[in-house]
Design a protein around this motif. Structure first.
Motif, mmCIF file in Angstrom:
data_model
loop_
_atom_site.group_PDB
_atom_site.id
_atom_site.type_symbol
_atom_site.label_atom_id
_atom_site.label_comp_id
_atom_site.label_asym_id
_atom_site.label_seq_id
_atom_site.Cartn_x
_atom_site.Cartn_y
_atom_site.Cartn_z
ATOM 1 N N PRO A 114 55.744 95.292 -27.586
ATOM 2 C CA PRO A 114 55.556 96.497 -26.768
ATOM 3 C C PRO A 114 55.654 97.765 -27.604
ATOM 4 O O PRO A 114 56.550 98.593 -27.412
ATOM 5 N N LEU A 115 54.734 97.911 -28.528
ATOM 6 C CA LEU A 115 54.700 99.067 -29.412
ATOM 7 C C LEU A 115 53.476 99.919 -29.087
ATOM 8 O O LEU A 115 52.606 99.518 -28.311
ATOM 9 N N GLY A 116 53.400 101.073 -29.726
ATOM 10 C CA GLY A 116 52.311 101.988 -29.411
ATOM 11 C C GLY A 116 50.987 101.611 -30.026
ATOM 12 O O GLY A 116 49.951 102.153 -29.640
ATOM 13 N N CYS A 117 50.986 100.686 -30.969
ATOM 14 C CA CYS A 117 49.772 100.428 -31.736
ATOM 15 C C CYS A 117 49.816 99.040 -32.374
ATOM 16 O O CYS A 117 50.867 98.599 -32.851
ATOM 17 N N THR A 118 48.689 98.368 -32.400
ATOM 18 C CA THR A 118 48.605 97.076 -33.078
ATOM 19 C C THR A 118 48.903 97.213 -34.565
ATOM 20 O O THR A 118 49.520 96.335 -35.181
ATOM 21 N N ALA A 119 48.474 98.325 -35.162
ATOM 22 C CA ALA A 119 48.679 98.515 -36.598
ATOM 23 C C ALA A 119 50.158 98.543 -36.980
ATOM 24 O O ALA A 119 50.521 98.169 -38.095
ATOM 25 N N THR A 120 51.005 98.977 -36.073
ATOM 26 C CA THR A 120 52.442 98.955 -36.351
ATOM 27 C C THR A 120 52.920 97.511 -36.510
ATOM 28 O O THR A 120 53.759 97.210 -37.381
ATOM 29 N N ILE A 121 52.401 96.621 -35.699
ATOM 30 C CA ILE A 121 52.732 95.203 -35.833
ATOM 31 C C ILE A 121 52.209 94.660 -37.162
ATOM 32 O O ILE A 121 52.893 93.904 -37.856
ATOM 33 N N LEU A 122 51.006 95.074 -37.528
ATOM 34 C CA LEU A 122 50.416 94.593 -38.774
ATOM 35 C C LEU A 122 51.218 95.044 -39.986
ATOM 36 O O LEU A 122 51.358 94.291 -40.963
ATOM 37 N N LYS A 123 51.738 96.252 -39.945
ATOM 38 C CA LYS A 123 52.599 96.710 -41.041
ATOM 39 C C LYS A 123 53.799 95.774 -41.190
ATOM 40 O O LYS A 123 54.187 95.401 -42.302
ATOM 41 N N LYS A 124 54.389 95.385 -40.076
ATOM 42 C CA LYS A 124 55.504 94.443 -40.110
ATOM 43 C C LYS A 124 55.081 93.119 -40.748
ATOM 44 O O LYS A 124 55.820 92.536 -41.563
ATOM 45 N N ILE A 125 53.900 92.634 -40.385
ATOM 46 C CA ILE A 125 53.435 91.346 -40.893
ATOM 47 C C ILE A 125 53.216 91.418 -42.403
ATOM 48 O O ILE A 125 53.580 90.491 -43.146
ATOM 49 N N TYR A 126 52.608 92.506 -42.865
ATOM 50 C CA TYR A 126 52.451 92.687 -44.308
ATOM 51 C C TYR A 126 53.798 92.587 -45.008
ATOM 52 O O TYR A 126 53.952 91.898 -46.020
ATOM 53 N N GLU A 127 54.784 93.288 -44.471
ATOM 54 C CA GLU A 127 56.104 93.320 -45.101
ATOM 55 C C GLU A 127 56.801 91.966 -45.011
ATOM 56 O O GLU A 127 57.424 91.517 -45.983
ATOM 57 N N GLU A 128 56.683 91.306 -43.869
ATOM 58 C CA GLU A 128 57.310 89.994 -43.702
ATOM 59 C C GLU A 128 56.718 88.962 -44.652
ATOM 60 O O GLU A 128 57.421 88.051 -45.112
ATOM 61 N N GLN A 129 55.440 89.103 -44.942
ATOM 62 C CA GLN A 129 54.765 88.137 -45.809
ATOM 63 C C GLN A 129 54.650 88.635 -47.243
ATOM 64 O O GLN A 129 53.948 88.039 -48.055
ATOM 65 N N SER A 130 55.345 89.742 -47.532
ATOM 66 C CA SER A 130 55.418 90.289 -48.902
ATOM 67 C C SER A 130 54.044 90.574 -49.493
ATOM 68 O O SER A 130 53.764 90.258 -50.663
ATOM 69 N N VAL A 131 53.180 91.168 -48.675
ATOM 70 C CA VAL A 131 51.847 91.560 -49.126
ATOM 71 C C VAL A 131 51.834 93.071 -49.350
ATOM 72 O O VAL A 131 52.236 93.839 -48.468
#
Length: 308
Positions: A114-131
């Protein structure tokens, strides 16, 4: 043929396009055969962002074949997705909207926050996967957050979105307020658009209590420029209702400077639409102070009234 297509919803906005490109970038880095594509024409705001960060527009896809593997970003409802989605193999969904009219035959990776933007989730995924997030991808994610949050004015904007935008602006080395205002203004240049174009620029269909509701939204800095074309706009809305089987067409004109929306309504349920916002028509228009988000401030109250 590309093994997996990544795309957002029809009538794509900045989050849909940028998130498709950003997630495709991550998947390609990880060795997957993916391609970011689009389901409609890109608007002027999104084009401004892509040109600023020197990114090509994804190619247009209008239909997918049976068995095509896909990843959905920024949407999940089938009526908002590509033609043929029912026959596709959905591998993943990354989204920040409600979950409705969605099912698959096989398990999948589904991430909705429940965030304001899909891209905010994607930033998390990049960081979680060390990309690593480079300047280009940071700029696209930042553009998506600015767009969906109306430069942090929307009630859908969360602290996580703001913090993500701050980090991304630092990576992209840009002033978020200066760039953000210029990008949003680029999307308000609507004078060269026909009435049919205007009501379809950012429009989605929602089944509600047996009714088919079409909700379109445009951002402006001077609502009077569009309201001067009101008669032609309403005629286009009536035609869209007749051709596509919409029961009601709701056209939201949002002033990004004052955060006030003016609403045109055409169709069978004018009283229900007004009651959803506890508002009354003045000269056939609804005026909604503080209403800027379709996702959080328009769709939910309409859903309550139509399904209540």
């Amino acid at each position: 043929m590309t093994n997996i297509l990544i795309f957002g919803h029809k009538n794509p906005d900045t989050d849909t396009i940028c998130s498709s490109i950003v997630y495709n970038n991550l998947k390609r880095i990880q060795g997957m055969d993916t391609e970011a594509v689009r389901l409609g024409e890109i608007n002027d705001e999104t084009r401004y962002a892509l040109e600023h960060f020197n990114v090509f527009e994804p190619r247009l896809v209008e239909e997918v074949a049976e068995g095509q593997q896909v990843i959905l970003v920024d949407h999940n409802e089938f009526q908002q997705s590509v033609n043929g989605i029912e026959k596709a193999v959905i591998r993943e969904v990354i989204d920040h909207h409600r979950i409705a009219n969605f099912e698959t035959a096989a398990p999948l990776y589904y991430r909705a926050e429940p965030l304001g933007c899909t891209a905010t989730i994607l930033k998390k995924i990049y960081e979680e996967q060390s990309v690593h997030i480079d300047k280009q991808m940071a700029g696209l994610m930042l553009s998506a957050i600015i767009s969906d949050s109306l430069l942090f004015k929307s009630p859908t904007c969360t602290q996580q979105d703001i913090e993500a935008a701050t980090d991304l602006a630092n990576i992209a080395e840009i002033d978020v307020n200066v760039y953000g205002l210029e990008m949003l203004k680029a999307g308000t240049n609507l004078g060269n658009k026909s009435e049919d174009d205007l009501i379809d620029l950012d429009a989605k269909s929602f089944p509600m209590g047996g009714a088919n509701i079409r909700i379109a939204q445009v951002n402006v800095v001077d609502p009077e420029e569009l309201l001067a074309r009101r008669e032609a706009l309403e005629e286009s809305m009536r035609t869209a209702n007749a051709v596509n089987g919409y029961d009601t067409f709701v056209f939201v004109i949002t002033n990004i400077l004052t955060s006030v929306s003016t609403v045109l309504v055409v169709g069978e349920h004018l009283d229900k639409v007004a009651s959803a916002f506890n508002a009354s028509y003045t000269d056939g228009l609804l005026t909604l102070p503080g209403v800027v988000s379709r996702k959080k401030q328009v769709v939910p109250p309409l859903t309550v009234v139509f399904e209540g």
